[in-house]
Structures are given as structure tokens and as C-alpha cells.
Design an enzyme around this catalytic site. Structure first.
Site, PDB file in Angstrom:
ATOM      1  N   GLU A  47      41.490  -6.274 -17.596  1.00 58.21           N
ATOM      2  CA  GLU A  47      40.592  -6.571 -16.470  1.00 58.21           C
ATOM      3  C   GLU A  47      41.157  -7.725 -15.662  1.00 58.21           C
ATOM      4  O   GLU A  47      41.317  -8.834 -16.159  1.00 58.21           O
ATOM      5  CB  GLU A  47      39.194  -6.954 -16.994  1.00 58.21           C
ATOM      6  CG  GLU A  47      38.261  -7.416 -15.876  1.00 58.21           C
ATOM      7  CD  GLU A  47      36.964  -8.045 -16.385  1.00 58.21           C
ATOM      8  OE1 GLU A  47      36.568  -7.800 -17.546  1.00 58.21           O
ATOM      9  OE2 GLU A  47      36.360  -8.820 -15.609  1.00 58.21           O
ATOM     10  N   ARG A  51      39.162 -13.010  -8.405  1.00 57.83           N
ATOM     11  CA  ARG A  51      38.786 -14.402  -8.133  1.00 57.83           C
ATOM     12  C   ARG A  51      39.907 -15.196  -7.527  1.00 57.83           C
ATOM     13  O   ARG A  51      39.764 -16.393  -7.305  1.00 57.83           O
ATOM     14  CB  ARG A  51      38.390 -15.092  -9.443  1.00 57.83           C
ATOM     15  CG  ARG A  51      37.127 -14.573 -10.003  1.00 57.83           C
ATOM     16  CD  ARG A  51      36.721 -15.377 -11.208  1.00 57.83           C
ATOM     17  NE  ARG A  51      36.002 -14.522 -12.105  1.00 57.83           N
ATOM     18  CZ  ARG A  51      35.681 -14.817 -13.339  1.00 57.83           C
ATOM     19  NH1 ARG A  51      36.042 -15.998 -13.839  1.00 57.83           N
ATOM     20  NH2 ARG A  51      35.018 -13.986 -14.082  1.00 57.83           N
ATOM     21  N   LYS A 134      28.072  -4.414 -19.729  1.00 52.83           N
ATOM     22  CA  LYS A 134      28.699  -5.671 -20.164  1.00 52.83           C
ATOM     23  C   LYS A 134      27.588  -6.684 -20.413  1.00 52.83           C
ATOM     24  O   LYS A 134      26.695  -6.847 -19.572  1.00 52.83           O
ATOM     25  CB  LYS A 134      29.644  -6.155 -19.061  1.00 52.83           C
ATOM     26  CG  LYS A 134      29.988  -7.630 -19.079  1.00 52.83           C
ATOM     27  CD  LYS A 134      31.071  -7.942 -18.070  1.00 52.83           C
ATOM     28  CE  LYS A 134      30.959  -9.365 -17.566  1.00 52.83           C
ATOM     29  NZ  LYS A 134      32.153  -9.808 -16.840  1.00 52.83           N
TER      30      LYS A 134
HETATM   31  C1  3PG Z   1      34.742 -14.262 -17.187  1.00 54.59           C
HETATM   32  O1  3PG Z   1      33.977 -13.779 -16.401  1.00 54.59           O
HETATM   33  O2  3PG Z   1      35.508 -15.192 -16.917  1.00 54.59           O
HETATM   34  C2  3PG Z   1      34.786 -13.611 -18.499  1.00 54.59           C
HETATM   35  O3  3PG Z   1      33.525 -13.428 -18.951  1.00 54.59           O
HETATM   36  C3  3PG Z   1      35.685 -14.284 -19.473  1.00 54.59           C
HETATM   37  O4  3PG Z   1      35.072 -15.349 -20.051  1.00 54.59           O
HETATM   38  P1  3PG Z   1      35.903 -16.257 -21.065  1.00 54.59           P
HETATM   39  O5  3PG Z   1      36.892 -17.026 -20.257  1.00 54.59           O
HETATM   40  O6  3PG Z   1      34.853 -17.125 -21.689  1.00 54.59           O
HETATM   41  O7  3PG Z   1      36.567 -15.338 -22.047  1.00 54.59           O
END
Ligand code: 3PG
Length: 212
Positions: A47, A51, A134
């Protein structure tokens, strides 16, 4: 694409490995190396979060890596959905779910793993036909105990918990009957990505791929 078909496709992605790496890519020129390192370690479903300005190019690069299945995360708007699809994403992930976003994913044939944090949100998505969701942000929402509690009245919804999941607590989630896989960024730490330590990332992926 119907929500039912989207959920079937999302389940397939979630069942490829116990962990879906959540990637924030700042430099698309390393995207293919990063994807290869994770796939080599046994984590094929990736994924890439929308961002960073490099995210769509990163998806394009990763989509060409053999064995990888690349999705776009942080989908917030219909435009995100169109951009992700055009870049080659084969699935989408969102932190929450709005009708506008669900409509866009269905219209663009992009299977979505929609975010949910409460029983009501899970029920709403279930009403629409989304049986794979999710759970976000997992740890801040009560962690595995909360997800287990949601599973008691709503066992037909299966989840990918994400947000604060790590090697330390991943097993707590994976042991639940309503958890297909977990998502997490720990398999691609910034220092290793910046250093181009692909062997180190493959080792982290291999460790994560063994979780059950
Ligand atoms: C996110 O949106 O950044 C994910 O949920 C990943 O979260 P994490 O960095 O705590 O694994």
C-alpha cells in the site's frame, strides 16, 4: 464494481500475506527497489499512501515489479481514486468511508478496503455490501481487544487492522477470527529506505511474512 466484488478482491489481497506494508514514499526513484525488497521477503501486497508528491509515480514504478500487487492508500476524494487507478493501483485503502468515496471506487472499478473505527461504521459499510474493512486507527481504538469485541456481534465482517500495529502486537490481531491480515509501516523504516538497505528491508519483510 459492486461492493461485494470489491470485498472479494480486497480479501484476496489481504490473504496474500499476514502483513500489508504501508509505505510513505518520498522519492519515486527508489520505489521499484523498495517493492522488490518487500516482495522478495514474502510481502507481495503493498500500500502506497497518497501523502507525498511522489506517491503516484511510486505506484507507477511499483506496479511494474513482478510479483507485487500495488494499491493506493489514504484515498480521500474521487480524484484520489481516479489518480490511483490511472497510476496502476489495483486496490485502494481509505482511513474512513464516505458515500462519495465509495461511489467513486465502485464507478472506477477499484476494489476498496474502507476504513472503519466503530461498530456503527462497520454496520453501515456492511449494509452497503462491504464485508472486508480496515480497522483504523487500530491501536488507538482499543487494539486487538476492541476488534475482538466488534467481531462478537458482527462476525461476518473481516478486517485489516492498521495504525500502531508492529511486530510486537501483530500476533494479537492475527489470532482473531475476524482478522485477515494487518497493515503496518514497520517493515519499511525510513532509515533503511534512505540508506537503500534493501537487504535489511527484505529481512524485516521475511520476519513479518512468518507471522501467524
Ligand atoms: C497509516 O495510515 O499510516 C497506517 O495506518 C500505518 O500506521 P503505522 O505507521 O502505525 O503502521
Amino acid at each position: 464494481m459492486t461492493p461485494q466484488d470489491a470485498s472479494t478482491a480486497a480479501a484476496k489481497v489481504c490473504l496474500m500475506a499476514p502483513v500489508v506494508p504501508v509505505l510513505v514514499v518520498d522519492d519515486a526513484s527508489i520505489a521499484a527497489d523498495l517493492a522488490r525488497a518487500l516482495v522478495a521477503g514474502g510481502l507481495p501486497a503493498l500500500e502506497v499512501t497518497l501523502r507525498t508528491p511522489a506517491a503516484l509515480d511510486a505506484i507507477r514504478e511499483m506496479a511494474a515489479v513482478p510479483g507485487g500487487v500495488v494499491g493506493a492508500g489514504t484515498l480521500l476524494t474521487p480524484k484520489d481514486v481516479e489518480d490511483a487507478k490511472a497510476a496502476g493501483a489495483t486496490f485502494g485503502v481509505s482511513p474512513g468511508a464516505t458515500d462519495l468515496l465509495l461511489d467513486a471506487c465502485e464507478a472506477n472499478d477499484l476494489p476498496l478496503l474502507p476504513g472503519t473505527a466503530t461498530a456503527s461504521e462497520a454496520m453501515r459499510l456492511l449494509e452497503r455490501g462491504y464485508t472486508v474493512q480496515k480497522f483504523f486507527p487500530a491501536e488507538a481504538n482499543g487494539g486487538a481487544a476492541a476488534l475482538k469485541a466488534i467481531g462478537a456481534p458482527i462476525p461476518q465482517v473481516k478486517f485489516c487492522p492498521t495504525g500502531g500495529v508492529s511486530l510486537k502486537n501483530a500476533r494479537d490481531y492475527l489470532a482473531l477470527s475476524n482478522t485477515l491480515c494487518v497493515g503496518g509501516s514497520w517493515v519499511a523504516p525510513k532509515d533503511k529506505v534512505l540508506a537503500g538497505d534493501w537487504a535489511g528491508i527484505t529481512a524485516l519483510a521475511a520476519e513479518a511474512a512468518k507471522l501467524s
